[in-house]
Design an enzyme around this catalytic site. Sequence first.
Site, PDB file in Angstrom:
ATOM      1  N   TYR A   1       6.701  53.272  72.226  1.00 15.86           N
ATOM      2  CA  TYR A   1       6.057  52.415  73.840  1.00 15.86           C
ATOM      3  C   TYR A   1       6.817  52.109  74.538  1.00 15.86           C
ATOM      4  O   TYR A   1       6.334  51.805  75.984  1.00 15.86           O
ATOM      5  CB  TYR A   1       5.157  51.132  72.509  1.00 15.86           C
TER       6      TYR A   1
ATOM      7  N   LYS B   1       6.832  54.192  78.310  1.00 14.00           N
ATOM      8  CA  LYS B   1       6.564  52.686  79.272  1.00 14.00           C
ATOM      9  C   LYS B   1       7.871  53.799  80.621  1.00 14.00           C
ATOM     10  O   LYS B   1       7.188  53.520  81.581  1.00 14.00           O
ATOM     11  CB  LYS B   1       6.537  51.689  79.759  1.00 14.00           C
TER      12      LYS B   1
ATOM     13  N   GLY C   1      16.339  43.487  62.035  1.00 14.11           N
ATOM     14  CA  GLY C   1      15.788  45.188  63.779  1.00 14.11           C
ATOM     15  C   GLY C   1      14.619  43.678  65.003  1.00 14.11           C
ATOM     16  O   GLY C   1      14.590  44.008  65.632  1.00 14.11           O
TER      17      GLY C   1
END
Length: 313
Positions: free
Chosen positions: A147, A151, A276
């Site tokens: 993602y 972008k 994470g």
Amino acid sequence: MGRVLVTGAAGFIGSHTVEALIRKGAEVCGVDNLRTGHLSNLEEVGSSPQFRFEEADILDGGKLESIAKSFRPDAIVHLAALVSVQESMDDPDLNFRLNVEGSHRIGVLAKELSVRQIVFASSAATYGDTSDLPVVEETAKNSISPYGAAKYASEAIFQGYGRSYGFGACCFRYFNVYGPRQDPKSPYSGVISIFADRYRAGQSVTVFGDGGQTRDFIFVEDIADNNAATALKETPVTGSFNVCTGRPSTLLDIIRVFESHFPGAPRPVFQAARTGDIVHSYGTPAQIQMALGFEARFSIEEGLARLIGSLKE
Ligand SMILES: NC(=O)c1ccc[n+]([C@@H]2O[C@H](COP(=O)([O-])OP(=O)(O)OC[C@H]3O[C@@H](n4cnc5c(N)ncnc54)[C@H](O)[C@@H]3O)[C@@H](O)[C@H]2O)c1
């Protein structure tokens, strides 16, 4: 005043952007395939003579072109996307089609229609996990998801096509956007929409870690006003800008505000931090302030009060 095509118009940010454009007197054509958006988000503008809605997929080139050619926009606000980081990890092909090929198609459409300005919804996800805080536009782009990578690629597409074909391309790196109509049902929703849903239902919220993690939360009306003002500018603008408040909040700050609106709500449940998860993320809006005069109007207390007010209505 201006004719603006908005993709992703039935979504969270899209529907607020349509409203902001209409308030400023623009004619708006909203396009959405209702993948994650809802027609109910457009109830307030549905009856406005300044607004029309077209159900269409941005990847359906023929249909999009005929809608756009009949509308003849001066500007395009491109918000339609695969919006979930987790979904982009699970399905990178779909992420590529919606978030890279989709940008290419919108860029070509802008050329065909000779639009003046594109406004593109980029993301702080372009930076990935960085300890270099606050994040400035020059901070290294170490995306940690398909993602974020898409972008960043799209920013290059829009700005490169804009220079090639003569339109402005403003890429706005939104930080954590919150406000009314953000869908809490998606498992990938922003933390504030999930908290809002749970406080309203009288349920406890879960905090992973000690709650000291920070985010730069920005109220959706600030995002929408900036999208609309940029789309309607007479002089084209090109660049990539952080759109944030510059004022980080911790999860504990957010919880304190919710508790003041929901006295007697159950206390939050604390669980071990998830591996994470990014601990700190906030930016500085100095460049967009200088280039476009943008300043977030809503403090976190004001924005949350608006959101909670809309839930209680
Ligand atoms: N919400 C945030 O915190 C945030 C942060 C950074 C960037 N963004 C970006 O802002 C934009 C809007 O996000 P949002 O939070 O409003 O999400 P959203 O899911 O509410 O809006 C996205 C809209 O795009 C539509 N859409 C998806 N694929 C489409 C397609 N192929 N054709 C036509 N329409 C399509 C969806 O139906 C939806 O209405 C997205 O580009 C997103 O990546 C959001």
